[in-house]
Design an enzyme around this catalytic site. Structure first.
Site, short mmCIF file in Angstrom:
data_model
loop_
_atom_site.label_atom_id
_atom_site.label_comp_id
_atom_site.label_asym_id
_atom_site.label_seq_id
_atom_site.Cartn_x
_atom_site.Cartn_y
_atom_site.Cartn_z
N CYS A 69 0.80 -1.23 0.00
CA CYS A 69 0.00 0.00 0.00
C CYS A 69 0.83 1.28 0.00
O CYS A 69 0.50 2.25 -0.68
CB CYS A 69 -0.94 0.00 1.20
N ASP A 72 -3.94 -3.47 7.25
CA ASP A 72 -5.20 -4.16 7.56
C ASP A 72 -5.23 -5.53 6.90
O ASP A 72 -5.61 -6.53 7.49
CB ASP A 72 -6.39 -3.35 7.06
N CYS A 111 -2.03 3.37 2.92
CA CYS A 111 -2.89 2.39 3.57
C CYS A 111 -4.01 3.08 4.35
O CYS A 111 -3.88 4.26 4.72
CB CYS A 111 -2.06 1.49 4.49
N ASP A 112 -5.07 2.33 4.60
CA ASP A 112 -6.33 2.88 5.09
C ASP A 112 -6.22 3.97 6.16
O ASP A 112 -6.76 5.06 6.02
CB ASP A 112 -7.19 1.76 5.68
N LYS A 113 -5.55 3.66 7.26
CA LYS A 113 -5.56 4.58 8.40
C LYS A 113 -4.60 5.74 8.22
O LYS A 113 -4.70 6.76 8.90
CB LYS A 113 -5.24 3.82 9.70
N CYS A 118 -5.18 -0.89 -1.81
CA CYS A 118 -6.09 -1.93 -2.31
C CYS A 118 -7.05 -1.34 -3.34
O CYS A 118 -7.60 -0.26 -3.16
CB CYS A 118 -6.86 -2.55 -1.16
N GLU A 138 -11.44 -4.93 12.12
CA GLU A 138 -12.30 -5.14 10.97
C GLU A 138 -12.61 -6.63 10.84
O GLU A 138 -11.76 -7.48 11.12
CB GLU A 138 -11.64 -4.64 9.69
N SER A 158 -14.10 -4.00 6.93
CA SER A 158 -13.22 -3.56 5.86
C SER A 158 -14.04 -2.92 4.76
O SER A 158 -15.21 -3.25 4.56
CB SER A 158 -12.46 -4.76 5.30
#
Length: 571
Positions: A60, A92, A133-135, A205, A455, A481
């Site tokens: 990511c 994640d 990445c997500d966070k 992702c 998640e 997620s």
């Protein structure tokens, strides 16, 4: 001309760093900085932090060290001095389904804290945050919101899809493949072949999972330069985007344009609308509420519900749809979505982007690929309302989030199958103990109880893989997620660990999820719930020291964005 080397006038854009670098009293500081290679000329310029979240645990963020060099080049060419800094990230996808996943949401606030501390401690004048990445994406915004220095946030781009048996695949397909393998639908070799091609290189992702949901939201928010986030990680033009971001932050610095000038209540409403219109991740609710709190802007989960209710889904994106982020980029990008939403006045067109344009101007400049099918017209949407709703009821007095993407169900009534951890639930799914009609309940996975609000993709994907997604519902005080789809309810608040009524549920209780009436309830009276809660005993904390314990002590309810803040009695 004076021979005194300290007589040079300070650059007016060095609003912070002059106190760190200028004059004879700061000779020791300059000596340290010269030890890292900076010159007198470098230190006479405004200092801009380049914050990366590079880490070798995931694809990511993998291209950020490279992109940082181009951001720095842009800053230098525009008259600034970049100083690169690095913080952590937690994958994640890698940690999903393990205790390591508890670190994911915790990392959001730790990343924001780290960037804030590094910038404030070195009295920088501006910041560029590279996120992936997500966070890391909301964390970057939370950090610049706190600092309120001329800043921007740049997403390092989406991963390209993998190819398996002639079809595009993402990490979502691998998680669902795990469930399919457990159900005997695919072989071990097929699962192995799939996992080996699903992630072909660097980038977040690929579907409209949390990373790409938040990437699009940041362009609507205005804190990311329009069109630059959407350039996929493998594209050569991503380097050019990074360079332009470096030049742009220097313009913001010269003009003293700050995040509080960009991120307004209207901008947050725009960002929430983008989440609804793309059937994006439920994490978007959590993160946008958290960002609003950092800026002292009144924006609640109920505001999100109102926005989602009036916003049609106009992007046909995975997990519920057909396309991935690279397809959206080729179709014409986020500007197409803004163009359609503006037709019906669903977003505020006069909000500003860090690139100086309004959202209306960005939309007008968008260029649509002829024949593209990713973004639909507002007149003929995929669905009449957004992919997220907020429910309340006797199981969620403070609210919860239901995901509506990838299915058409608006009502489910069934017996509760109660589990007190994700691991217990996954074992039951894998053993094929979950039956059509069940409501799978996963408790004690909330912000404090987890801690970290894991998640549940490991479980939800297994449910999909076993063919139960159309007949089973899931309720949890944890999260989902962005790759999750199906009738899933998360963020139940108050959480079980803090005495929420979900703790009163027993096996077989009849649970009702009623989206039209915005209700999550159990068919018990208030008196019955209260009587059961009299015998409830708060579980022992999973952690009594270290970062997990610290987070559990400080974290707020999911309904407030699960931000960490000291209690008033601590101040």
């Amino acid at each position: 001309m004076s021979s005194n080397p300290y007589d040079r006038p300070s650059d007016p854009a060095k609003r912070n760093s002059a106190a760190l670098t200028d004059g004879p009293d700061r000779a020791a500081a300059r000596a340290m900085l010269k030890g890292t290679g900076f010159t007198d000329e470098d230190l006479a310029r405004p200092i801009v932090g380049v914050a990366t979240t590079w880490i070798e645990t995931m694809p990511c963020n993998l291209n950020q060290r490279m992109l940082a060099q181009h951001v720095k080049r842009g800053i230098r060419d525009a008259g600034g001095t970049p100083m690169e800094m690095n913080t952590i990230s937690v994958s994640d996808g890698v940690s999903m389904g393990t205790t390591g996943m508890r670190a994911s949401l915790i990392s959001r606030d730790l990343i924001a804290d780290s960037i804030e501390l590094a910038v404030a401690g070195h009295m920088m004048d501006g910041v560029v945050c590279l996120v992936g990445c997500d966070k890391t994406i909301p964390a970057g915004v939370m950090a610049v919101a706190r600092l309120n220095l001329p800043s921007l946030v740049l997403y390092n781009g989406s991963i390209a899809p993998g190819s398996y048996k002639g079809k595009d695949v993402t990490i979502q397909d691998v998680f669902e493949g795990i469930g399919a393998y457990a159900a005997g639908k695919i072989t071990a070799q097929e699962l192995h072949d799939l996992e080996s091609v699903a992630c072909p290189g660097a980038g977040g992702c690929g579907g409209q999972f949390t990373a790409n949901t938040m990437s699009a939201a940041l362009e609507f928010l205005g804190i990311s330069p329009a069109g630059l986030n959407g350039i996929p990680a493998p594209e050569l033009s991503k380097k050019d985007a990074a360079y332009e971001a470096g030049k742009l932050v220097m313009h913001l610095l010269r003009e003293n344009i700050r995040p509080s000038d960009i991120i307004t209540r209207e901008a947050i409403e725009n960002a929430a609308t983008s989440v609804a219109a793309t059937a994006g991740s439920t994490n978007g609710v959590l993160h946008l509420v958290a960002i609003a709190q950092e800026l002292g802007i009144e924006f609640t989960i109920d505001d999100f519900d109102e926005i989602s209710a009036r916003t049609p889904v106009i992007a046909d994106m995975k997990p519920g749809g057909r396309f991935v982020a690279t397809d959206l980029y080729r179709a014409g990008g986020v500007g197409l979505i803004a163009r359609e939403l503006l037709k019906h006045g669903l977003v505020h067109g006069d909000t500003l982007n860090v690139d100086g344009r309004t959202l209306s101007q960005i939309a007008a400049a968008s260029q649509e690929e002829p024949g593209q099918e990713v973004v639909l017209t507002i007149e003929r949407p995929l669905k009449p309302r957004g992919g997220i709703a907020i429910l309340r009821g006797n199981l969620a007095p403070e609210g919860c989030v239901v995901k509506l993407a990838g299915h058409d169900r608006m009502l489910h009534r069934g017996p509760a199958r109660v589990f007190d951890s994700e691991e217990e639930t996954f074992a039951a799914v894998k053993a094929r103990k979950i039956k059509p009609g069940d409501v799978v309940v996963i408790r004690y996975e909330g912000p404090a109880g987890g801690p970290g609000m894991r998640e549940m993709l490991h479980v939800t994907a297994a449910i999909v893989g076993e063919g139960l997604s159309d007949s089973v519902a899931l309720v949890t005080d944890g999260r989902f997620s962005g790759a999750t789809y199906g009738f899933m309810v998360g963020h139940v608040a108050p959480e079980c660990y803090r005495g929420g009524p979900l703790a009163a549920l027993q096996e077989g209780d009849i649970v009702v999820i009623d989206v039209d009436n915005r209700q999550l309830r159990v068919e018990l009276s208030d008196d019955e719930i209260a009587e059961r809660m009299k015998s409830w005993v708060k579980p022992e904390p999973r952690y009594t020291s270290g970062v997990f314990a610290k987070y559990a002590a400080l974290v707020s309810s999911a309904s407030l964005g699960a931000i960490t803040q000291p209690r008033r009695d601590m101040l």
